[in-house]
Motif scaffolding. Sequence first.
Motif, mmCIF file in Angstrom:
data_model
loop_
_atom_site.group_PDB
_atom_site.id
_atom_site.type_symbol
_atom_site.label_atom_id
_atom_site.label_comp_id
_atom_site.label_asym_id
_atom_site.label_seq_id
_atom_site.Cartn_x
_atom_site.Cartn_y
_atom_site.Cartn_z
ATOM 1 N N MET A 1 13.513 -2.334 9.712
ATOM 2 C CA MET A 1 12.230 -1.948 10.251
ATOM 3 C C MET A 1 12.317 -1.937 11.759
ATOM 4 S SD MET A 1 8.520 -3.435 9.358
ATOM 5 C CE MET A 1 8.412 -4.820 10.453
ATOM 6 N N SER A 2 11.842 -0.912 12.364
ATOM 7 C CA SER A 2 11.903 -0.766 13.806
ATOM 8 C C SER A 2 10.707 -1.424 14.467
ATOM 9 C CB SER A 2 11.925 0.723 14.144
ATOM 10 O OG SER A 2 11.796 0.890 15.527
ATOM 11 N N SER A 3 10.950 -2.006 15.635
ATOM 12 C CA SER A 3 9.853 -2.606 16.375
ATOM 13 C C SER A 3 9.226 -1.598 17.324
ATOM 14 C CB SER A 3 10.341 -3.840 17.140
ATOM 15 O OG SER A 3 11.306 -3.458 18.084
ATOM 16 N N LYS A 4 9.613 -0.360 17.207
ATOM 17 C CA LYS A 4 9.087 0.699 18.056
ATOM 18 C C LYS A 4 7.593 0.862 17.791
ATOM 19 C CE LYS A 4 10.934 5.062 19.539
ATOM 20 N NZ LYS A 4 11.755 6.178 19.173
ATOM 21 N N GLY A 5 6.819 0.915 18.846
ATOM 22 C CA GLY A 5 5.384 1.089 18.688
ATOM 23 C C GLY A 5 4.643 -0.211 18.417
ATOM 24 N N GLU B 1 -2.647 -3.525 11.148
ATOM 25 C CA GLU B 1 -1.620 -2.514 11.453
ATOM 26 C C GLU B 1 -0.394 -2.701 10.553
ATOM 27 O OE1 GLU B 1 0.179 0.760 12.765
ATOM 28 O OE2 GLU B 1 -1.880 0.180 13.244
ATOM 29 N N ALA B 2 0.013 -3.940 10.334
ATOM 30 C CA ALA B 2 1.152 -4.209 9.444
ATOM 31 C C ALA B 2 0.812 -3.794 8.012
ATOM 32 C CB ALA B 2 1.539 -5.679 9.501
ATOM 33 N N ALA B 3 -0.422 -4.031 7.596
ATOM 34 C CA ALA B 3 -0.850 -3.626 6.254
ATOM 35 C C ALA B 3 -0.828 -2.101 6.129
ATOM 36 C CB ALA B 3 -2.245 -4.168 5.963
ATOM 37 N N ALA B 4 -1.307 -1.425 7.163
ATOM 38 C CA ALA B 4 -1.326 0.040 7.135
ATOM 39 C C ALA B 4 0.090 0.611 7.066
ATOM 40 C CB ALA B 4 -2.053 0.574 8.364
ATOM 41 N N ARG B 5 1.021 -0.018 7.773
ATOM 42 C CA ARG B 5 2.420 0.442 7.718
ATOM 43 C C ARG B 5 2.990 0.314 6.313
ATOM 44 N NH1 ARG B 5 3.662 -2.806 12.799
ATOM 45 N NH2 ARG B 5 3.047 -1.372 14.425
ATOM 46 N N SER B 6 2.675 -0.786 5.625
ATOM 47 C CA SER B 6 3.209 -0.965 4.275
ATOM 48 C C SER B 6 2.612 0.064 3.318
ATOM 49 C CB SER B 6 2.981 -2.390 3.770
ATOM 50 O OG SER B 6 1.618 -2.687 3.679
ATOM 51 N N ILE B 7 1.321 0.384 3.480
ATOM 52 C CA ILE B 7 0.688 1.410 2.642
ATOM 53 C C ILE B 7 1.299 2.786 2.920
ATOM 54 C CG2 ILE B 7 -1.480 2.629 2.168
ATOM 55 C CD1 ILE B 7 -1.357 -0.215 1.009
ATOM 56 N N ASN C 1 7.194 6.870 -0.002
ATOM 57 C CA ASN C 1 8.277 6.678 -0.974
ATOM 58 C C ASN C 1 7.801 6.729 -2.421
ATOM 59 O OD1 ASN C 1 10.632 6.147 0.789
ATOM 60 N ND2 ASN C 1 9.297 4.514 1.538
ATOM 61 N N GLY C 2 6.684 7.340 -2.659
ATOM 62 C CA GLY C 2 6.210 7.542 -4.028
ATOM 63 C C GLY C 2 5.891 6.241 -4.757
ATOM 64 N N GLY C 3 5.473 5.222 -4.044
ATOM 65 C CA GLY C 3 5.091 3.959 -4.672
ATOM 66 C C GLY C 3 6.247 3.023 -4.980
ATOM 67 N N CYS D 1 10.085 -0.630 0.485
ATOM 68 C CA CYS D 1 9.141 -1.082 1.519
ATOM 69 C C CYS D 1 9.136 -2.593 1.707
ATOM 70 C CB CYS D 1 7.733 -0.612 1.156
ATOM 71 S SG CYS D 1 7.607 1.181 0.972
ATOM 72 N N THR D 2 10.155 -3.282 1.243
ATOM 73 C CA THR D 2 10.144 -4.743 1.321
ATOM 74 C C THR D 2 10.072 -5.261 2.753
ATOM 75 O OG1 THR D 2 12.553 -4.789 1.153
ATOM 76 C CG2 THR D 2 11.324 -5.114 -0.884
ATOM 77 N N ASP D 3 10.689 -4.570 3.687
ATOM 78 C CA ASP D 3 10.622 -4.993 5.092
ATOM 79 C C ASP D 3 9.183 -4.971 5.599
ATOM 80 O OD1 ASP D 3 13.332 -5.375 5.217
ATOM 81 O OD2 ASP D 3 13.753 -3.452 6.183
ATOM 82 N N TYR D 4 8.445 -3.953 5.212
ATOM 83 C CA TYR D 4 7.050 -3.842 5.641
ATOM 84 C C TYR D 4 6.195 -4.946 5.016
ATOM 85 C CZ TYR D 4 8.237 0.691 7.594
ATOM 86 O OH TYR D 4 8.797 1.692 8.340
ATOM 87 N N PHE D 5 6.446 -5.233 3.742
ATOM 88 C CA PHE D 5 5.696 -6.304 3.077
ATOM 89 C C PHE D 5 5.989 -7.654 3.715
ATOM 90 C CE2 PHE D 5 6.136 -3.533 -0.914
ATOM 91 C CZ PHE D 5 4.976 -2.837 -0.615
ATOM 92 N N GLU D 6 7.253 -7.890 4.025
ATOM 93 C CA GLU D 6 7.635 -9.156 4.660
ATOM 94 C C GLU D 6 7.014 -9.288 6.050
ATOM 95 O OE1 GLU D 6 11.894 -9.514 4.550
ATOM 96 O OE2 GLU D 6 11.921 -9.440 2.358
ATOM 97 N N ALA D 7 6.954 -8.189 6.795
ATOM 98 C CA ALA D 7 6.337 -8.215 8.125
ATOM 99 C C ALA D 7 4.847 -8.549 8.015
ATOM 100 C CB ALA D 7 6.530 -6.873 8.823
#
Length: 80
Positions: A1-5, A34-40, A46-48, A53-59
């Motif tokens: 996961m990138s920390s960009k932005g 914002e982290a929640a929106a990224r995971s969604i 990725n079609g669910g 998306c585990t990196d996003y969930f962990e973040a």
Amino acid sequence: MSSKGEPNTDPWDKETKHKFQNKSTSEFFDPCQEAAARSIRCLNRNGGDRAMCTDYFEAYRACKKEWINKRKKEGGSIFF
């Protein structure tokens, strides 16, 4: 996961604390939105497929955990 932005990774900075304390009682406020929106967005992209998306969930979990711990340290409730 990138920390960009991601200009600020602290979910409980002065600005967020001020917004939380000045919201109306019935208003929902999540400093980790914002982290929640990224995971969604990842799930949609990725079609669910949750495995993609585990990196996003962990973040999001880490953000939420940090926020709750900071609120507990200050003696505040996470609900109001």
